[in-house]
Design a protein around this motif. Structure first.
Motif, short mmCIF file in Angstrom:
data_model
loop_
_atom_site.label_atom_id
_atom_site.label_comp_id
_atom_site.label_asym_id
_atom_site.label_seq_id
_atom_site.Cartn_x
_atom_site.Cartn_y
_atom_site.Cartn_z
N VAL A 137 2.78 -10.33 -8.30
CA VAL A 137 2.37 -8.95 -8.53
C VAL A 137 3.64 -8.10 -8.59
O VAL A 137 4.45 -8.13 -7.67
N ASP A 138 3.80 -7.33 -9.65
CA ASP A 138 4.90 -6.38 -9.76
C ASP A 138 4.47 -5.05 -9.16
O ASP A 138 3.39 -4.53 -9.47
N LEU A 139 5.34 -4.49 -8.32
CA LEU A 139 5.02 -3.26 -7.59
C LEU A 139 6.06 -2.19 -7.82
O LEU A 139 7.19 -2.48 -8.23
N SER A 140 5.69 -0.95 -7.54
CA SER A 140 6.68 0.13 -7.51
C SER A 140 7.43 0.04 -6.18
O SER A 140 7.03 -0.69 -5.27
N ALA A 141 8.52 0.81 -6.05
CA ALA A 141 9.32 0.78 -4.83
C ALA A 141 8.49 1.20 -3.62
O ALA A 141 8.55 0.57 -2.55
N VAL A 142 7.68 2.25 -3.77
CA VAL A 142 6.87 2.73 -2.65
C VAL A 142 5.78 1.73 -2.30
O VAL A 142 5.53 1.44 -1.12
N GLU A 143 5.13 1.17 -3.31
CA GLU A 143 4.08 0.17 -3.06
C GLU A 143 4.65 -1.03 -2.33
O GLU A 143 4.03 -1.57 -1.41
N PHE A 144 5.86 -1.45 -2.73
CA PHE A 144 6.49 -2.59 -2.09
C PHE A 144 6.76 -2.31 -0.61
O PHE A 144 6.51 -3.15 0.25
N GLU A 145 7.27 -1.11 -0.30
CA GLU A 145 7.57 -0.77 1.10
C GLU A 145 6.31 -0.71 1.94
O GLU A 145 6.30 -1.15 3.09
N ILE A 146 5.23 -0.17 1.37
CA ILE A 146 3.96 -0.14 2.11
C ILE A 146 3.47 -1.55 2.39
O ILE A 146 3.09 -1.88 3.51
N LEU A 147 3.50 -2.40 1.37
CA LEU A 147 3.02 -3.77 1.54
C LEU A 147 3.88 -4.54 2.54
O LEU A 147 3.37 -5.29 3.37
N ARG A 148 5.19 -4.34 2.46
CA ARG A 148 6.07 -5.04 3.40
C ARG A 148 5.78 -4.60 4.84
O ARG A 148 5.69 -5.45 5.74
#
Length: 236
Positions: free
Chosen positions: A149-160
């Protein structure tokens, strides 16, 4: 070592000149466009590290342009807007923007937010986990059981933040603090918008699994059984 390059898309020349001057003073290179038509072709052929994008351009709509960029790149995007209505700001974030700032603004605040976006965009070198869940901070991807899944920077930080503390409940305020390090004021609805988009991406690529759960009146958590044996991601 090459300097980080910031793309500025702004039709008001005086505003663009101020941004360019401040960014140069902090050591950044800039590429300036006063129209939107040339931005996507240029980004496809040239390296860049961040885009500052005005919503209202004479030849195009900034939100649509943001969508076009997101179709091929996860470069951090910060929207400039004179529209103060919350719905416009949330719409921009749902279309893939990582941040926004309203006019009039402080050039120093813009630089501070650019720094925060670039910091979050740097590779984090997440190691593969035993359950096959891989967070790739260099590509803003999550991979699981052969799906990605490709994410935006903010989406990635939330998921992490959520997935590394599986089952722990995070309030919206805690999520804001985990992804925005410059203590800005961000509404709860902004986080809700990012979570909604993140859920859609995870479900579409990894299968319907209630990956991120809402806890009424408290916040969000990553499902405690997210990596159960019977999870069957789709072939998307």
């Amino acid at each position: 070592m090459s300097r980080e390059r910031i793309v500025i898309v702004e039709d008001e020349v005086k505003i663009a000149e101020i941004l360019i001057e401040y960014l140069h003073s902090f050591g950044y290179e800039t590429q300036y466009f006063d129209r939107g038509a040339e931005v996507v072709p240029w980004l496809k052929d040239n390296p860049a590290d961040c885009v500052i994008l005005d919503i209202m351009l004479p030849d195009s709509d900034g939100i649509e342009l943001c969508q076009q960029i997101r179709a091929f790149s996860q470069i951090p995007i910060m929207m400039l807007t004179a529209r103060v209505e919350e719905v416009d700001r949330i719409l921009g974030l749902e279309m893939g923007a990582d941040d926004y700032i309203c006019k009039p603004f402080s050039p120093r605040e813009v630089v501070a937010r650019v720094k925060a976006l670039l910091r979050r965009a740097k590779p984090v070198g997440e190691p593969p986990q035993d359950n096959g869940w891989i967070l790739d901070g260099e590509r803003y991807q999550v991979r699981y059981q052969g799906n990605k899944v490709d994410l935006s920077a903010v989406e990635f930080e939330i998921l992490r933040t959520l997935s590394q503390a599986q089952g722990r409940i995070f309030s919206r305020a805690q999520l804001i603090d985990s992804i925005y390090h410059d203590h800005r004021i961000v509404s709860d609805r902004t986080i809700d918008s990012h979570i909604k988009k993140l859920r859609q991406k995870l479900n579409a690529a990894l299968g319907e699994n209630d990956w991120i759960q809402s806890v009424y009146g408290v916040g969000y958590k990553f499902a405690a059984n997210a990596f159960a044996e019977d999870v069957s991601p789709s072939d998307a």
